[in-house]
Every structure is written in C-alpha cells, then in structure tokens.
Design an enzyme around this catalytic site. Structure first.
Site, PDB file in Angstrom:
ATOM      1  N   GLY A  78      -1.776   7.144  -2.893  1.00 40.72           N
ATOM      2  CA  GLY A  78      -3.107   7.074  -2.307  1.00 40.72           C
ATOM      3  C   GLY A  78      -3.890   5.852  -2.690  1.00 40.72           C
ATOM      4  O   GLY A  78      -5.124   5.908  -2.781  1.00 40.72           O
ATOM      5  N   HIS A 137       0.855  -1.184   0.000  1.00 41.78           N
ATOM      6  CA  HIS A 137       0.000   0.000   0.000  1.00 41.78           C
ATOM      7  C   HIS A 137       0.888   1.228   0.000  1.00 41.78           C
ATOM      8  O   HIS A 137       1.690   1.431   0.907  1.00 41.78           O
ATOM      9  CB  HIS A 137      -0.926   0.013   1.220  1.00 41.78           C
ATOM     10  CG  HIS A 137      -1.858   1.195   1.237  1.00 41.78           C
ATOM     11  ND1 HIS A 137      -3.124   1.155   0.684  1.00 41.78           N
ATOM     12  CD2 HIS A 137      -1.699   2.459   1.724  1.00 41.78           C
ATOM     13  CE1 HIS A 137      -3.698   2.334   0.829  1.00 41.78           C
ATOM     14  NE2 HIS A 137      -2.862   3.145   1.461  1.00 41.78           N
ATOM     15  N   CYS A 138       0.738   2.052  -1.035  1.00 40.71           N
ATOM     16  CA  CYS A 138       1.610   3.213  -1.196  1.00 40.71           C
ATOM     17  C   CYS A 138       0.837   4.489  -0.851  1.00 40.71           C
ATOM     18  O   CYS A 138      -0.092   4.871  -1.589  1.00 40.71           O
ATOM     19  CB  CYS A 138       2.128   3.292  -2.634  1.00 40.71           C
ATOM     20  SG  CYS A 138       3.262   4.668  -2.914  1.00 40.71           S
ATOM     21  N   PRO A 139       1.168   5.157   0.245  1.00 39.59           N
ATOM     22  CA  PRO A 139       0.459   6.408   0.570  1.00 39.59           C
ATOM     23  C   PRO A 139       0.782   7.536  -0.395  1.00 39.59           C
ATOM     24  O   PRO A 139      -0.011   8.476  -0.523  1.00 39.59           O
ATOM     25  CB  PRO A 139       0.955   6.722   1.989  1.00 39.59           C
ATOM     26  CG  PRO A 139       2.278   6.040   2.100  1.00 39.59           C
ATOM     27  CD  PRO A 139       2.183   4.813   1.260  1.00 39.59           C
TER      28      PRO A 139
END
Length: 385
Positions: free
Chosen positions: A173, A168-170
């Site tokens: 998003g 999961h890449c912030p």
C-alpha cells in the site's frame, strides 16, 4: 464602516500536501489511497499464522520441540514489523516547487532555450550532470515543477516524485523508494522464510499424524493444515521469486524502475554510475547505508489567516451613547464620507474643513454669504458646540 478581525489558524503541513496520499496519526502515518490489497496482505499473513499457531504448534511442541512455535512467533513479529514500517513510512517523496520557484525555473528554461517559433516543438527540458565520470540526465517534472534528482521518478498512482524510485507496490500500500526500500527487502526476505517454515512444518505435522491414524484420516482431522498448505504453496513461488529478483538488483545497486527501462543495459554504452563493481559493497550501501530523513516535514506548523467581521459602527455608536453621553453631543451630524443620500446643505465643503482645522472654535466666524465655500449656519453652529 466595519472593521475586519484577523485570526490565525494553526494547521499541519501534511493537511496541505498535494498528491494522492492518506495520512493518519497526525501525519505520522503516510500511505497511498488504494489500500485494499494491503488489507488482503494483512489477512493472508495473520490468517495463515493464526491457523499454524492453533493447529500445528501445540502438536509439534509436544512431539518435536517447544522451540518451533517460539521461532515462528519471532519470525511472524519481524515480518509484521517490516511490513508496517514499509507501508506507513515516507518512501522519499520530494516536495513540489513553490510558485516563485516554478516561475524562476521557467525563466531559466526560456533563457536557455531561447525563443521558439510558433508551430515548432520546444526542446526537451533536461539537465546533464556528471556522476562518477558518467553523464546522467535530469528530467523536468511538469506536475511537481522541478528537475528530478538522479534515480527519482514520478509515481502516477501517488502523484508524487519519489527519490530513488523503485516501484509502487500495492501489496504494501505504498511506494518503494529511497527511505523504505531496505525495509521492503527485509519484509520479502522474512516473509519467504516464514512461508517456507510454515509449509515445511505443515508437511511434518501431516507425516507424523499419518503414522498413527493414516493419511486420509489425518487430512479429515486437520482441515486447517490443508488450507495452510494450499496458501503457502501458491504464495511461496511468488514471494521467493520476488526476493530473489530484488537480491539480484541489490547486488548490482539497481532499481526495478531502472531495470525495466533498461537504463544501464549497456545498449547506449552507458554504465551504471552507482555500482561499486563489487557485490558486497553494493549490498552494504543499500542495506546498511544511513537512514535518510524525510524532506516533507509533514508535522510542521503552518499559520493561516482567517478574517471575521468586527462589530459595526451602529453597535459601536450605541455602546458609546450609553457609556459617554458627552462625546455624543459633540459629534457632527455630517457623515465622514458624503454619499448620494446626504443632502447638499449637510455636506461639508473643502474650504470649511481646512478653515476648521486651522482655527480654534473661539476664533471661528461665519463666512460671508458671498464666499464660494459658504456652508449652512446650522452646520457651523453644530460643529462649534
């Protein structure tokens, strides 16, 4: 008695999807709820490129080549396209099991494991499948109520199972999975080239100006260039390093999740069954493979039944009274269902109801007073009229 009118409301499936995602444009855009870092990514890219186009490009186009700003614009457009494609797409979310499917899976698990004694820990819920002569375990997801496919994992931030889950890449998003991994890699690769491009021509711009007016005066005259150099310098190492790491993973046909967990590290004599043992083939499969469709059907139509009360009997009776007075005179004063407010002499007997349905009004006679099913004459008279 009151009737109920049933009307159907048309809704899209994305409105009822579980998980922690947000949708825009009628379900076409799908992102995670935490989008603050994504906005920071947009600000850094657009802000740095705007300073470069405003301060360096006019000078470099005159003194070096007009192709410099043109190539910068093309690279910037490609970076933004890959970023938005990664952020707004479905990463490969797997639908959760329906209640009937979940019950069937529970029955299968209970039948396979047998009865577990009280106090004993139940066995793990796994299935073994064979992929390229290698045994791979499928784990059961207690949230989605499914056995996850190979390489899938449950994202705790989005609360969804994602096929070929990478991470999961912030910064984008969104989750990075089977359907948007290639766009994520192209985004990091093009962003690395754009950062190097801007950083290099910032240095060239300072050097060319320093020949005429000196280094100190150049720094004072171009504060935007100094800001760009600082941003690019601290961003360059992380972006280029991330691109190199994912290039290494692609060459092995491996995901970040598998690399962190050490799934194919060889400690358990387990080799990667998805690797072709060839760097070129692995890169072609990841970057040039087919585009997988979404299995969510986010914009599908669902019909929901919504009930609303119909007009009551009182209003219906008043309507009938004004429109058809003849039918009102033939209506019996006894209610359809006797209740505690109905007097005993007005309640129709069982035998009277049977006799009334079996005989015509002309042949009907008052029953004898000794009959147990006798009713009041007033009632009979009213019903015959």
């Amino acid at each position: 008695m009151s009737a109920v009118m049933i009307s159907r409301k048309v809704t899209r499936k994305w409105e009822k999807l579980p998980g922690k995602n947000t949708f825009c444009c009628d379900g076409r855009v799908m992102m995670a709820r935490q989008k603050g870092v994504f906005y920071l990514t947009l600000f850094l890219i657009i802000g740095t490129c705007s300073l470069f186009f405003a301060f360096e490009c006019p000078y470099l186009a005159v003194h070096l080549s007009p192709a410099i700003p043109v190539f910068a614009v093309l690279l910037f457009v490609f970076v933004m396209a890959m970023l938005l494609r990664t952020s707004f797409s479905d990463p490969g979310v797997l639908p959760r099991a329906l209640p009937e499917e979940a019950n069937f899976i529970e029955m299968e698990i209970e039948a396979a494991n047998g009865n577990v004694l009280a106090g004993q820990r139940p066995p793990p819920r796994i299935k073994n499948v064979q992929i390229n002569n290698q045994i791979v375990k499928l784990k059961y997801c207690y949230t989605c109520k499914i056995f996850r496919p190979p390489r899938a994992s449950h994202c705790s931030i989005c609360d969804n199972c994602v096929d070929r889950f990478d991470h999961h890449c912030p910064w984008v998003g969104n989750c990075v999975g089977k359907r948007n991994y290639r766009y994520f890699y192209l985004f990091t690769l093009s962003l690395s080239l754009l950062t190097i491009y801007i950083f290099a021509f910032d240095i060239v711009h300072v050097v060319l100006r320093s020949v005429d007016s000196g280094f100190v005066n150049t720094i004072k005259e171009t504060p935007g260039t100094v800001l760009e150099v600082l941003v690019c310098f601290f961003t360059l190492w992380s972006v280029v390093g991330l691109t190199g790491f994912h290039t290494y993973l692609i060459s092995l046909n491996q995901t970040t999740n598998e690399d962190i967990k050490g799934s194919w590290s060889g400690k358990n004599r387990v080799q990667n069954p998805y690797s072709h043992k060839n760097i070129f083939k692995n890169c072609c499969e990841v970057l040039c493979g087919p585009a997988y469709p979404s299995v969510l059907d986010r914009r599908g139509v669902m019909l929901e039944d919504s009930s609303s009360p119909a007009p009551s009997d009182a209003s219906a009776a008043s309507t009938n009274k004004g429109s058809n007075p003849v039918s009102q005179t033939t209506k019996s004063s006894a209610p359809l269902i006797p209740n505690e407010h109905t007097p005993d002499e007005a309640k129709p007997g069982i035998g009277a109801g049977t006799q009334k349905s079996a005989s015509s009004p002309k042949d009907e006679k008052p029953p004898s007073p000794t009959s147990p099913n006798a009713v009041a004459p007033g009632v009979i008279k009213e019903s015959t009229h």
